[in-house]
Design an enzyme around this catalytic site. Sequence first.
Site, short mmCIF file in Angstrom:
data_model
loop_
_atom_site.label_atom_id
_atom_site.label_comp_id
_atom_site.label_asym_id
_atom_site.label_seq_id
_atom_site.Cartn_x
_atom_site.Cartn_y
_atom_site.Cartn_z
N HIS A 154 0.27 -1.28 -0.12
CA HIS A 154 0.10 -0.43 0.38
C HIS A 154 1.00 1.44 0.01
O HIS A 154 0.31 2.43 -0.09
CB HIS A 154 -0.69 0.07 1.24
CG HIS A 154 -1.76 -1.02 1.30
ND1 HIS A 154 -2.88 -1.12 -0.17
CD2 HIS A 154 -2.55 -2.04 1.88
CE1 HIS A 154 -4.03 -2.25 0.97
NE2 HIS A 154 -3.25 -2.80 1.42
N ASP A 190 -2.75 -10.74 -2.34
CA ASP A 190 -3.11 -9.90 -1.35
C ASP A 190 -4.95 -9.73 -1.37
O ASP A 190 -4.85 -9.41 -2.23
CB ASP A 190 -2.17 -8.93 -0.54
CG ASP A 190 -3.16 -8.44 0.42
OD1 ASP A 190 -2.22 -8.68 1.40
OD2 ASP A 190 -4.02 -7.80 0.59
N HIS A 192 -6.30 -7.59 -0.68
CA HIS A 192 -6.34 -5.98 -0.92
C HIS A 192 -5.84 -5.38 -1.87
O HIS A 192 -4.36 -5.97 -2.69
CB HIS A 192 -6.18 -4.90 0.67
CG HIS A 192 -7.02 -5.18 1.54
ND1 HIS A 192 -6.08 -6.58 2.33
CD2 HIS A 192 -7.78 -5.31 1.80
CE1 HIS A 192 -7.03 -6.11 3.46
NE2 HIS A 192 -7.48 -5.61 3.75
N ASP A 279 -4.35 -13.37 3.69
CA ASP A 279 -5.37 -12.76 4.21
C ASP A 279 -6.83 -13.26 3.30
O ASP A 279 -7.68 -12.20 3.28
CB ASP A 279 -5.66 -10.62 4.82
CG ASP A 279 -4.40 -10.17 2.79
OD1 ASP A 279 -4.57 -10.59 2.30
OD2 ASP A 279 -4.49 -8.98 3.48
N1 Q9C Z 1 -12.28 -1.25 8.73
C1 Q9C Z 1 -2.71 -5.41 3.65
O1 Q9C Z 1 -3.08 -6.57 3.97
N2 Q9C Z 1 -7.36 -0.87 7.64
N3 Q9C Z 1 -3.20 -4.56 4.52
C2 Q9C Z 1 -8.84 -1.27 6.59
C3 Q9C Z 1 -11.48 -1.94 7.66
C4 Q9C Z 1 -6.96 -1.20 6.55
C5 Q9C Z 1 -4.11 -3.85 5.04
C6 Q9C Z 1 -10.18 -0.78 7.75
C7 Q9C Z 1 -6.60 -2.55 5.59
C8 Q9C Z 1 -5.03 -2.42 5.67
C9 Q9C Z 1 -1.13 -4.69 3.64
ZN ZN Z 2 -4.34 -7.14 2.51
#
Ligand code: Q9C
Ligand code: ZN
Length: 336
Positions: A154, A190, A192, A279
């Site tokens: 990210h 991933d 996301h 994830d």
């Molecule tokens: N309410 C990675 O998997 N937070 N980052 C979301 C939702 C951000 C995940 C909160 C999630 C980022 C590397």
């Molecule tokens: Zn992620």
Amino acid sequence: MRCFFDTRQLDHAPDRELHNGDWMAYSEKPSRARDIAGQVGCQPGKDFGIAPIMAVHDEDYIAFLQTAWTEWRSNGRAGDAVPYVFPVVHRRDLTLDRIDAKLGRFSYDAGTPIAEQTWDAAYWSAQTALTGLDAIRQEGAAHAFALCRPPGHHAGRDYLGGYCYLNNAAIAAMQAHNQGMGPVAVLDVDYHHGNGTQDIFYENAEIFFASIHADPSMDYPFYWGHADETGAGAGTGATLNLPLPRGTGWPVYQAALETAGQAVRAHGSKLLILSFGADTFEGDPISHFKLTREDFTRMGETIASWQLPTLIVMEGGYAVDDLGRNVAAFLSAFRA
Ligand code: Q9C
Ligand code: ZN
């Protein structure tokens, strides 16, 4: 499989994050890496210095990461440094000194605090990725696993977010490109979308980027990762986004993976950097795909069948009690 990890990566430990409008315990915990390291067995990384990091990230952003926590505390603040105001809606590109102004300038979310050891841990996480790349280049390893933590996908050239500070996969991809190991492809699996990696290479024709992820109209990071984002300028066509709906299980996932694999090979890639997040697991506490541990082995087998030198870079995965076994199930498919 050569696995790399530096124990200094454990020292980054933000206390809490802003999640759906409330404070909760930080999901990206040091125990994630401990659990994975306990399952796969890792060696410490080497130190390749700051130059490969600066080949991806801006100098003023690096300086900010190095000093933000100290500046936060010297302004009398408690806890970790968290932004709350962002120069969006066409604010001027001012170079301000106030810590809160800088936090907003270099962050795109308020869920990624800077703690005392954040810089050091992120630095060693990037070095771990570079060490994995070095094992492929110098030792001719077919595959290597970099247990990167904090994760990276990210993070953009000049921004943090989504638990990421330095973009480990992009740093390794750029280094590989500069060392003549290309054409390089980055495939991000991933849950996301890998918005930071996409932004870094968006106008780059030589480093192909593909991502399979939750449809961003429903899930974080919302503003990137839609199917019509395909690159710009010289990089037009060198970005591929494959968003999938919440609830996706292996059959639909596998089809997207085959599509991504065909695109990676059509690019003529000689090296694959895989941003691997666990994830997508059915038991992940912040995600909504339905992959099982057996599916992670299937995913590994599919990617291994492409027979490309592959650097696997750890990204997300938050079901801590299953994480190490899920990563091990994935890695078991990569036999040298
Ligand atoms: N309410 C990675 O998997 N937070 N980052 C979301 C939702 C951000 C995940 C909160 C999630 C980022 C590397
Ligand atoms: Zn992620």
